[in-house]
Design a protein around this motif. Structure first.
Motif, PDB file in Angstrom:
ATOM      1  N   SER A  91       0.811  -1.040  -0.169  1.00 24.87           N
ATOM      2  CA  SER A  91      -0.014  -0.136  -0.025  1.00 24.87           C
ATOM      3  C   SER A  91       0.849   1.172  -0.021  1.00 24.87           C
ATOM      4  N   ARG A  92       0.473   2.125  -0.687  1.00 28.86           N
ATOM      5  CA  ARG A  92       1.118   3.463  -0.592  1.00 28.86           C
ATOM      6  C   ARG A  92       0.153   4.593  -0.100  1.00 28.86           C
ATOM      7  N   GLN A  93       0.599   5.625   0.742  1.00 31.11           N
ATOM      8  CA  GLN A  93      -0.194   6.530   1.166  1.00 31.11           C
ATOM      9  C   GLN A  93      -0.389   7.639   0.068  1.00 31.11           C
ATOM     10  N   THR A 102      -5.196   5.053   0.797  1.00 32.90           N
ATOM     11  CA  THR A 102      -3.968   4.241   0.375  1.00 32.90           C
ATOM     12  C   THR A 102      -4.497   3.768  -1.026  1.00 32.90           C
ATOM     13  N   ARG A 104      -2.952   0.346  -3.740  1.00 38.12           N
ATOM     14  CA  ARG A 104      -2.261  -0.560  -4.031  1.00 38.12           C
ATOM     15  C   ARG A 104      -2.481  -1.291  -5.176  1.00 38.12           C
ATOM     16  N   ASN A 227      -9.514   3.697   0.680  1.00 37.26           N
ATOM     17  CA  ASN A 227      -8.585   2.767   0.219  1.00 37.26           C
ATOM     18  C   ASN A 227      -8.828   1.911  -0.849  1.00 37.26           C
ATOM     19  N   ALA A 229      -7.681  -0.084  -4.776  1.00 30.41           N
ATOM     20  CA  ALA A 229      -6.746  -1.021  -5.422  1.00 30.41           C
ATOM     21  C   ALA A 229      -7.210  -1.582  -6.661  1.00 30.41           C
TER      22      ALA A 229
END
Length: 233
Positions: A91-93, A102, A104, A227, A229
């Motif tokens: 994960s990246r902030q 986040t 990802r 979040n 993805a």
């Protein structure tokens, strides 16, 4: 004073008066005109006069320049490969202190085509931050058991979105609908990499989004933890 001296005196007085009159006349002349400085600024009341290009007020259709997307690292640049592009599941902030989030990658194929994945995630995340600030969504107190929304997006060979499939409901209809609308606006790509095509000749993207309430300044409107993805099938 003799006659000759008086004559010289009056002659000198007349001469001095003539010089003074000439000087005053010169002072009365109008100042020279200001030379033409060229075209002056023009107030534009019609934005179409600036350019024939269509106006995109939100800037949502702009492709992020390399290193300038929402997914850029805030830390010092490393000489090695970017973790985001080479390792799925990390994960990246992103976002801000008030609206944290986040992003990802879900699988190796998404990591292999890191630039493609990053642009799609950028666009979806931008649209999410806009949607979350609308009156309807920002006033929503989400249940703690809210599940992630999972959507499959189908793009044709040109990168145009052709189909959205809601694979998993979050448990709250307005969040599902928000995410569908976000995907409609944010998922497209010009000249996508041909090697990322699936076996049926289309691009198949899996979008996973989980939303949580974060903070409220007035007990009515909320900011969220987002979040997000992405996977490529």
């Amino acid at each position: 004073m003799s006659r000759t001296q008086r004559k010289r005196f009056f002659t000198a007085m007349l001469f001095a008066a003539a010089i003074l009159t000439a000087g005053c006349a010169a002072d009365d002349k109008p100042p020279p005109g200001i030379p033409d400085a060229g075209p002056q600024p023009k107030l534009l009341s019609d934005l179409s006069a600036v350019s024939d290009a269509p106006i995109d007020p939100l800037g949502a259709n702009a492709v992020p320049a390399p290193g300038e997307g929402l997914l850029r690292d805030q830390a010092a640049v490393s000489a090695g490969p970017r973790t985001f592009e080479t390792e799925p599941g990390i994960s990246r902030q992103v976002g801000t202190e008030r609206n944290p989030g986040t992003v990802r990658l879900l699988n190796d194929k998404a990591a292999k085509f890191g630039n493609f994945s990053a642009v799609i995630l950028d666009r979806v995340y931008v649209q999410l931050t806009i949607a979350e600030k609308t009156e309807d969504i920002s006033r929503t107190k989400l249940p703690t058991e809210l599940k992630p929304v999972v959507i499959t997006a189908i793009l044709d060979k040109s990168g145009k979105l052709t189909e959205l499939i809601l694979e998993q409901h979050s448990g709250k209809a307005k969040i599902d609908q928000m995410m569908i609308d976000v995907c409609k606006k944010g998922i497209w790509y010009e000249n996508p990499p041909a090697a990322a095509l699936s076996g049926d000749g289309n691009y198949k993207l899996t979008i996973r989004m989980k939303l949580e309430n974060f903070a409220s300044s007035d007990e009515r409107h909320w900011s969220f933890i987002t979040n997000l993805a992405l996977g490529i099938g």
